[in-house]
Design a protein around this motif. Structure first.
Motif, PDB file in Angstrom:
ATOM      1  N   THR A   1       2.617  -3.212 -15.457  1.00 28.33           N
ATOM      2  CA  THR A   1       1.734  -2.053 -15.264  1.00 28.33           C
ATOM      3  C   THR A   1       1.688  -1.562 -13.830  1.00 28.33           C
ATOM      4  N   GLY A   2       2.539  -2.086 -12.968  1.00 29.52           N
ATOM      5  CA  GLY A   2       2.618  -1.569 -11.617  1.00 29.52           C
ATOM      6  C   GLY A   2       1.502  -2.074 -10.720  1.00 29.52           C
ATOM      7  N   ASP A   3       1.265  -1.331  -9.662  1.00 32.59           N
ATOM      8  CA  ASP A   3       0.303  -1.757  -8.645  1.00 32.59           C
ATOM      9  C   ASP A   3      -1.126  -1.473  -9.105  1.00 32.59           C
ATOM     10  N   ASN A   4      -1.935  -2.514  -9.135  1.00 30.33           N
ATOM     11  CA  ASN A   4      -3.362  -2.340  -9.428  1.00 30.33           C
ATOM     12  C   ASN A   4      -4.147  -3.361  -8.611  1.00 30.33           C
ATOM     13  N   LYS A   5      -5.404  -3.485  -8.902  1.00 30.60           N
ATOM     14  CA  LYS A   5      -6.258  -4.407  -8.169  1.00 30.60           C
ATOM     15  C   LYS A   5      -6.658  -5.581  -9.065  1.00 30.60           C
ATOM     16  N   GLY A   6      -7.011  -6.693  -8.448  1.00 27.46           N
ATOM     17  CA  GLY A   6      -7.439  -7.867  -9.204  1.00 27.46           C
ATOM     18  C   GLY A   6      -8.915  -7.784  -9.550  1.00 27.46           C
ATOM     19  N   THR A   7      -9.285  -6.773 -10.318  1.00 26.63           N
ATOM     20  CA  THR A   7     -10.677  -6.587 -10.717  1.00 26.63           C
ATOM     21  C   THR A   7     -10.779  -6.602 -12.227  1.00 26.63           C
ATOM     22  N   TRP A   8     -11.980  -6.864 -12.730  1.00 19.41           N
ATOM     23  CA  TRP A   8     -12.188  -6.837 -14.178  1.00 19.41           C
ATOM     24  C   TRP A   8     -11.950  -5.433 -14.732  1.00 19.41           C
TER      25      TRP A   8
ATOM     26  N   PRO B   1       0.813  -1.215   0.000  1.00 16.12           N
ATOM     27  CA  PRO B   1       0.000   0.000   0.000  1.00 16.12           C
ATOM     28  C   PRO B   1       0.839   1.254   0.000  1.00 16.12           C
ATOM     29  N   ARG B   2       0.368   2.247  -0.672  1.00 17.99           N
ATOM     30  CA  ARG B   2       1.063   3.521  -0.774  1.00 17.99           C
ATOM     31  C   ARG B   2       0.890   4.331   0.498  1.00 17.99           C
ATOM     32  N   SER B   3       1.839   5.191   0.719  1.00 20.09           N
ATOM     33  CA  SER B   3       1.736   6.112   1.832  1.00 20.09           C
ATOM     34  C   SER B   3       0.606   7.089   1.610  1.00 20.09           C
ATOM     35  N   PRO B   4      -0.204   7.386   2.655  1.00 23.38           N
ATOM     36  CA  PRO B   4      -1.254   8.399   2.500  1.00 23.38           C
ATOM     37  C   PRO B   4      -0.643   9.775   2.350  1.00 23.38           C
ATOM     38  N   PRO B   5      -1.348  10.715   1.742  1.00 24.92           N
ATOM     39  CA  PRO B   5      -0.813  12.070   1.604  1.00 24.92           C
ATOM     40  C   PRO B   5      -0.480  12.655   2.964  1.00 24.92           C
ATOM     41  N   HIS B   6       0.599  13.441   3.011  1.00 21.29           N
ATOM     42  CA  HIS B   6       0.957  14.099   4.257  1.00 21.29           C
ATOM     43  C   HIS B   6      -0.056  15.184   4.586  1.00 21.29           C
TER      44      HIS B   6
ATOM     45  N   ASP C   1       5.687   7.331  -8.281  1.00 24.47           N
ATOM     46  CA  ASP C   1       5.175   6.105  -7.673  1.00 24.47           C
ATOM     47  C   ASP C   1       3.741   6.360  -7.229  1.00 24.47           C
ATOM     48  N   ALA C   2       2.844   6.291  -8.194  1.00 23.77           N
ATOM     49  CA  ALA C   2       1.409   6.395  -7.921  1.00 23.77           C
ATOM     50  C   ALA C   2       0.770   5.133  -8.475  1.00 23.77           C
ATOM     51  N   SER C   3      -0.035   4.476  -7.686  1.00 25.90           N
ATOM     52  CA  SER C   3      -0.636   3.220  -8.113  1.00 25.90           C
ATOM     53  C   SER C   3      -1.390   3.397  -9.421  1.00 25.90           C
ATOM     54  N   ALA C   4      -1.358   2.358 -10.251  1.00 22.44           N
ATOM     55  CA  ALA C   4      -2.029   2.403 -11.551  1.00 22.44           C
ATOM     56  C   ALA C   4      -3.542   2.453 -11.435  1.00 22.44           C
ATOM     57  N   ILE C   5      -4.078   2.316 -10.215  1.00 21.48           N
ATOM     58  CA  ILE C   5      -5.526   2.479 -10.056  1.00 21.48           C
ATOM     59  C   ILE C   5      -5.923   3.952 -10.111  1.00 21.48           C
ATOM     60  N   ASN C   6      -4.919   4.859 -10.061  1.00 23.59           N
ATOM     61  CA  ASN C   6      -5.191   6.282 -10.213  1.00 23.59           C
ATOM     62  C   ASN C   6      -5.335   6.602 -11.696  1.00 23.59           C
ATOM     63  N   LEU C   7      -6.480   7.113 -12.082  1.00 20.67           N
ATOM     64  CA  LEU C   7      -6.778   7.338 -13.491  1.00 20.67           C
ATOM     65  C   LEU C   7      -6.320   8.728 -13.932  1.00 20.67           C
ATOM     66  N   ASN C   8      -5.836   8.797 -15.166  1.00 19.54           N
ATOM     67  CA  ASN C   8      -5.488  10.077 -15.792  1.00 19.54           C
ATOM     68  C   ASN C   8      -4.509  10.885 -14.950  1.00 19.54           C
ATOM     69  N   THR C   9      -3.495  10.231 -14.428  1.00 19.34           N
ATOM     70  CA  THR C   9      -2.458  10.942 -13.695  1.00 19.34           C
ATOM     71  C   THR C   9      -1.102  10.363 -14.071  1.00 19.34           C
ATOM     72  N   ASP C  10      -0.035  11.120 -13.826  1.00 16.39           N
ATOM     73  CA  ASP C  10       1.305  10.670 -14.168  1.00 16.39           C
ATOM     74  C   ASP C  10       1.676   9.461 -13.323  1.00 16.39           C
ATOM     75  N   LEU C  11       2.204   8.438 -13.987  1.00 14.97           N
ATOM     76  CA  LEU C  11       2.564   7.195 -13.303  1.00 14.97           C
ATOM     77  C   LEU C  11       4.061   6.949 -13.414  1.00 14.97           C
TER      78      LEU C  11
END
Length: 783
Positions: free
Chosen positions: A578-585, A3-8, A219-229
């Motif tokens: 593709t980095g960190d994502n979830k096991g979803t369809w 899991p990623r660190s939460p925003p400060h 280092d932003a999880s690939a579940i984040n849409l439309n953002t720099d990865l």
């Protein structure tokens, strides 16, 4: 990974003061009515007013054009303009032209030539030296033509054969400051654009107007849409349908600095926070020709070893060697093919690179395990992160300190935190840093004969932000913490430099975060004074190059390296995931777009616990293994020509404009079994008119999970019985791995105990691809 660190939390709160002024005029008109007539807001100040071309010469022997640009009018927005610029234009090949704009008097940062080999640009100096004045309005090559305007200066590139404009900067003035570069191009409204990654695009691979496209490795999880990865690839493919013919070209802005790219549908604007403008235009005209030309310049995709196309098992949490041994043996007992077993950081001693846990992965037992799996033809891959634990008893750290190879801030190694706790980051741009890493790879291979390396966290990722010190009041890391990704160093933000707080803020992390947020401070310094501000997005690329050299020097074979962070040219050294994502369809659907995009970028690449799942795994993997020669051949073609292994539909049908959208362009098939005997296959066709026009037909269909023989085939096309499809063909049933083929109407002479197929093939068909159909047959289903 984890899991990623939460925003400060910000150390301040915003205080919003609302002033309500009540005013009533003498004639009784309300204050609300008067407020509607308030003056319009002042327009934003322009970032710049452009340049004019004051000289242009042609260098001898095909050396290109060199010109001088002078700023027309000063602007202070985002800093002062650079007054004089050097223009360089050269047709480097018949289908590639380079247009470079940089400071005429001072050397600026650019991607190092030793990382990405390419033709050098001429040294800075008088623009008129060694050349004759060039007065023509066009500078033609074999396929492409460079044109320009003098006052204001603009440039365009068009095709020589059709004069189709590919890029035209006359839309807006050129802006060139030390920390802000801006250039725009016009685009036709029907152009389909692809690329500009890495990001997760929920709408498919086609760029969508007004979506954010920020390039800065994060280092932003690939579940984040439309953002720099994790990667930065400032290249796009432009596909247009002209007179029924698909015509493609590509544009690369070779720049490693952070940038925002704004696409409106009729224009595209780059806003870059440093470096220079170094454009490469690739003529195409087909998508395959584009990637051929592009990878010829940046490096062909690395050829992968054959075993890399087999089935791999990897996860975090194999806490000791016994767990890994059980995984391998359970695959074997379930008869599921397994070619490669991976370890995350579980094998390490306290998560330190190039080490083994003496308790959980004792070397004698690990070597015995590797001897066993190597004898079976299996391979072993482990993870290596770039952060080196600050520990005076740790040999890797000691050797790095002795060779002075770590990135520095204020003259000292830059302190960060990742999984082992406090770390320093090696500088792979430093020749000593690269050779030190190569030596550490060699030492580790002598300790453990791994078959490949997985390099992760190399954006670079940092659990902390700013300038940090090791705390004296508490342990860091805390061995009892269940959240080791939370920063435990003593840190303070750095805002007193123009590198950490630039005048223009890119949309980093999708929220205009500070450039140094959860990464290396951008005022940190690499070898020879190179700023992290400039080299940030090259970190994973430079690490992949050093890792490739290390493994290749040991094995003398094609190395297998998997990297998370990538840049232009990374595909010549490593594969990517593709980095960190979830096991979803949903995430699986998103990953398709990412995979297709990386083909354009030049980077083409537990089931055993339940018996029913194991059988399904054997079925699915059985089909994959039958395709290995095909996949291996595609990888070889990618290495020769850059052709992606997985290709968007428009690569095969570039003339068919409806497939440019990247969605709803497939024929989907659904299979169902009723009553244990009746099998039904349905097709759902989108955009079938093209298939009908081309006369495309389906000759066979294979269904996974069937076991036995089929008979009584019936076919309906568009809801009606279609005798033609059957009459013009000779349908048959066959198990994909059985020698016997049963023609329609024949009976199976089954033998007791005979091995049956796990897939059923219905062949000898002639079904029109452009129409929906239903196929029904009866069979004995054993699974």
């Amino acid at each position: 990974m984890l899991p990623r660190s939460p925003p400060h939390l910000l150390p301040w709160r915003s205080l919003v003061l609302l002033f309500l002024a009540l005013a009533v005029s003498s004639n009784g008109v309300s204050a609300t009515a008067k407020a509607k007539a308030k003056a319009p807001a002042a327009p934003p100040k322009p970032a710049g007013f452009g340049y004019k071309l004051v000289s242009l010469v042609q260098r001898p022997n095909g050396g290109g054009l060199v010109g001088c640009l002078q700023v027309k009018r000063r602007s202070s927005t985002y800093g002062p303009d650079i007054p004089r610029l050097r223009l360089f234009v050269k047709h480097e090949t018949k289908d590639r032209v380079r247009v470079q704009i940089t400071d005429a008097e001072k050397q600026r940062w650019e991607v190092p030539y030793d990382l990405l080999p390419r033709e050098p640009s001429p040294p800075l100096g008088p623009a008129t030296a060694g050349g004759a004045p060039f007065t023509a309005g066009e500078y033609p090559g074999q396929d492409l033509v460079f044109t320009y305007g003098r006052d204001p200066f603009w440039f365009a590139v068009h095709r020589k054969s059709t004069r189709q404009t590919l890029f035209n900067t006359s839309r807006a003035p050129l802006v060139f400051k030390d920390q802000y570069l801006e250039v725009s191009t016009r685009l036709p409204g029907d152009a389909a654009l692809y690329g500009l990654g890495e990001n997760t695009q929920p709408g498919g691979i086609k760029l969508r107007p007004n979506d954010p496209y920020t390039l800065y490795t994060t280092d932003a999880s690939a579940i984040n849409l439309n953002t720099d990865l994790y990667g930065s690839h400032p290249v796009y493919v432009d596909l247009r349908n002209i007179g029924g013919r698909g015509v493609a070209h590509a544009v690369l802005l070779l720049n490693s600095n952070g940038m925002d790219v704004f696409y409106t549908g009729t224009s595209l604007t780059y806003k870059v926070i440093g470096g220079l403008l170094d454009f490469y235009f690739f003529a195409g005209p087909t998508p395959l020709a584009v990637v051929d030309q592009y990878t010829a310049m940046i490096g062909r995709p690395a050829p992968m070893p054959y075993w890399a196309f087999g089935f791999h098992q990897c996860r975090w949490g194999y806490h000791n060697l016994s767990v890994v041994e059980d995984v391998v043996e359970n695959y074997r007992s379930a008869q599921i093919p397994l070619d490669v077993i991976w370890n995350d950081d579980d094998h390490m001693d306290a998560r330190k690179d190039f080490t083994l846990s003496p308790v959980n992965y004792p070397r004698p037992k690990l070597l015995a395990f590797l001897n066993k799996i190597h004898a079976r033809g299996m391979k072993y891959i482990v993870l290596i992160d770039p952060g080196i634990n600050v520990n005076s008893t740790y040999g890797v750290y000691q050797r790095g300190m002795d060779r002075d190879i770590f990135i520095k801030l204020d003259g000292q190694p830059y302190l960060a935190q990742v999984w082992p706790g406090p770390v320093y980051f090696p500088d792979f741009i430093n020749p000593n840093g690269a050779s030190w890493w190569i030596d550490e790879v060699r030492r580790f291979h002598e300790l453990v004969p791994v078959d490949g390396l997985w390099i992760d966290m190399n954006e670079a990722s940092n659990f902390c932000t700013g300038k940090c010190t090791i705390p004296t009041t508490h342990r860091c890391p805390d061995p009892t913490s269940k959240e080791p990704w939370l920063c435990c160093l003593d840190c303070k933000n750095i805002t007193n430099t123009r590198w950490d707080d630039p005048p223009y803020k890119i949309n980093a992390s999708g929220k205009s975060a500070r450039l140094g947020y959860n990464t290396i401070a951008t005022s940190a310094v690499h070898y020879n004074g190179i700023l992290e501000y400039n080299a940030h997005s090259l970190y994973g690329f430079s690490q992949a190059i050093a890792t490739h050299k290390g493994l290749q020097s040991i094995q003398g074979k094609r190395p297998f390296i998997l990297t998370r962070s990538t840049f232009v040219g990374s595909g010549a050294y490593a594969a990517h995931w593709t980095g960190d994502n979830k096991g979803t369809w949903e995430d699986l659907r998103y990953s398709i777009s990412t995979m297709l995009n990386f083909g354009i970028f030049g980077m083409p690449m537990e089931l055993y616990e339940w018996q029913s799942v194991a059988r399904s795994a054997r079925n699915a993997l059985g089909m994959r293994y039958r395709m290995l020669p095909y996949l291996y051949t595609l990888n070889y073609q990618a290495h020769l020509t850059g052709a992606p292994v997985a290709r968007p539909l428009f690569f095969s049908f570039p003339d068919f404009a409806p497939c440019y959208g990247g969605q709803a362009t497939y024929a989907r098939f659904h299979a169902a079994v009723r009553g244990g005997r009746e099998v039904t296959v349905l097709s759902d066709v989108a955009l079938g008119s093209y298939s009908m026009h081309k006369g495309l037909v389906i000759e066979k269909i294979t269904v996974l999970g069937l076991h036995g023989a089929g008979k009584d085939l019936a076919i309906q096309v568009d809801g009606a019985d279609d005798a033609t499809a059957v009459a013009t063909s000779s349908p048959y049933f066959a198990a994909a791995d059985a020698a016997q083929v049963l023609r329609q109407g024949e009976e199976e002479d089954a033998v007791e105990g005979e091995k049956r197929g796990v897939t059923m093939e219905v062949g000898g068909l002639a079904l029109p691809l452009g129409k929906s159909f239903t196929m029904t047959w009866n069979m004995h289903i054993e699974a």
